[in-house]
Motif scaffolding. Structure first.
Motif, PDB file in Angstrom:
ATOM      1  N   LEU A 231      36.989  64.086  37.316  1.00  0.00           N
ATOM      2  CA  LEU A 231      38.166  63.438  37.895  1.00  0.00           C
ATOM      3  C   LEU A 231      39.407  63.794  37.090  1.00  0.00           C
ATOM      4  O   LEU A 231      39.376  63.796  35.862  1.00  0.00           O
TER       5      LEU A 231
ATOM      6  N   TYR B 166      39.244  55.634  42.449  1.00  0.00           N
ATOM      7  CA  TYR B 166      38.095  56.444  42.033  1.00  0.00           C
ATOM      8  C   TYR B 166      37.641  56.048  40.630  1.00  0.00           C
ATOM      9  O   TYR B 166      36.436  56.044  40.331  1.00  0.00           O
TER      10      TYR B 166
ATOM     11  N   ASP C  79      35.815  52.699  40.688  1.00  0.00           N
ATOM     12  CA  ASP C  79      34.538  52.861  41.390  1.00  0.00           C
ATOM     13  C   ASP C  79      33.436  53.338  40.443  1.00  0.00           C
ATOM     14  O   ASP C  79      32.256  53.144  40.711  1.00  0.00           O
ATOM     15  N   LYS C  80      33.830  53.946  39.335  1.00  0.00           N
ATOM     16  CA  LYS C  80      32.858  54.517  38.406  1.00  0.00           C
ATOM     17  C   LYS C  80      32.397  53.541  37.320  1.00  0.00           C
ATOM     18  O   LYS C  80      31.520  53.868  36.530  1.00  0.00           O
TER      19      LYS C  80
ATOM     20  N   PHE D 192      39.225  56.080  51.384  1.00  0.00           N
ATOM     21  CA  PHE D 192      38.190  55.790  50.389  1.00  0.00           C
ATOM     22  C   PHE D 192      37.561  54.416  50.643  1.00  0.00           C
ATOM     23  O   PHE D 192      36.335  54.257  50.608  1.00  0.00           O
TER      24      PHE D 192
END
Length: 212
Positions: free
Chosen positions: A70, A86, A89-90, A133
């Motif tokens: 990323l 993003y 989300d990790k 997303f």
């Protein structure tokens, strides 16, 4: 922040931000509070609250492997808006300390605070990406509030465009394109603001007179 990350087993830790223009005031001796958020809660707070501390990349400590695949988007402003969903989300846990450890110089001429520029619309590009997303990964969040939030942000940016802005027509055209995408995304979602949004779609000047 590192100690908090270890003690709370959090992949991201954020601290309070002290904004200043001329002089820096000393921090008050307040009780330090640490809050913990799950991945879903953190993503929701990137748009549910007016507190930009959830979005901005400064004042944060990240576990390095979050960025293995990323990167921040090149050539845009609001670059943190493009990646924050993003990032969250990790992770399993995001910890926030109320202690103000980051000092932010408030520059009236900075990219995001100064005069309106066409690149201001980058924020809508980022939110369109987040909309897609969320549809794929957090559909309930999208339906619950993001879809409506996105439409409102398009309208806000539209009315930020100054009357004397030399690229006013292009800026309005681009903003309306994102508004149409956001408005289309409300299909099948109950929103008390739909009639208001329809007025903007038909006549922005009437919307201004009625609601601003």
């Amino acid at each position: 922040l590192l100690n908090i990350a270890k003690n709370k087993n959090a992949e991201i830790v954020s601290c309070g931000v002290k904004r200043f223009k001329d002089t820096i005031e000393k921090n008050e001796n307040k009780v330090v509070e640490i809050k913990e958020y799950s991945s879903t809660e953190a993503i929701a707070n990137t748009y549910k609250t007016a507190d930009m501390e959830f979005v901005i990349s400064c004042a944060k400590l990240f576990k390095s492997d979050i960025f293995d695949n990323l990167r921040f988007k090149v050539g845009v402003i609001h670059e943190d808006e493009f990646v924050i969903h993003y990032i969250f989300d990790k992770v399993n846990k995001f910890a926030v300390t109320s202690q103000k450890l980051y000092y932010y110089f408030y520059n009236d001429n900075s990219i995001t605070i100064g005069n309106f520029k066409l690149k201001r619309i980058d924020i809508l590009r980022a939110l369109q990406d987040r909309a897609e997303f969320l549809k794929q990964n957090y559909l309930e969040l999208y339906k619950e509030s993001f879809a409506t939030f996105f439409v409102y942000r398009c309208i806000e940016i539209f009315f930020e465009i100054p009357k004397d802005f030399k690229e006013k027509k292009l800026a309005q055209k681009l903003t309306k394109q994102y508004f149409n995408l956001a408005y289309k995304g409300l299909k099948g979602i109950k929103s008390p603001s739909k009639k208001r949004f329809l007025i903007f779609k038909i006549c922005p000047s009437l919307y201004r007179r009625l609601f601003r």
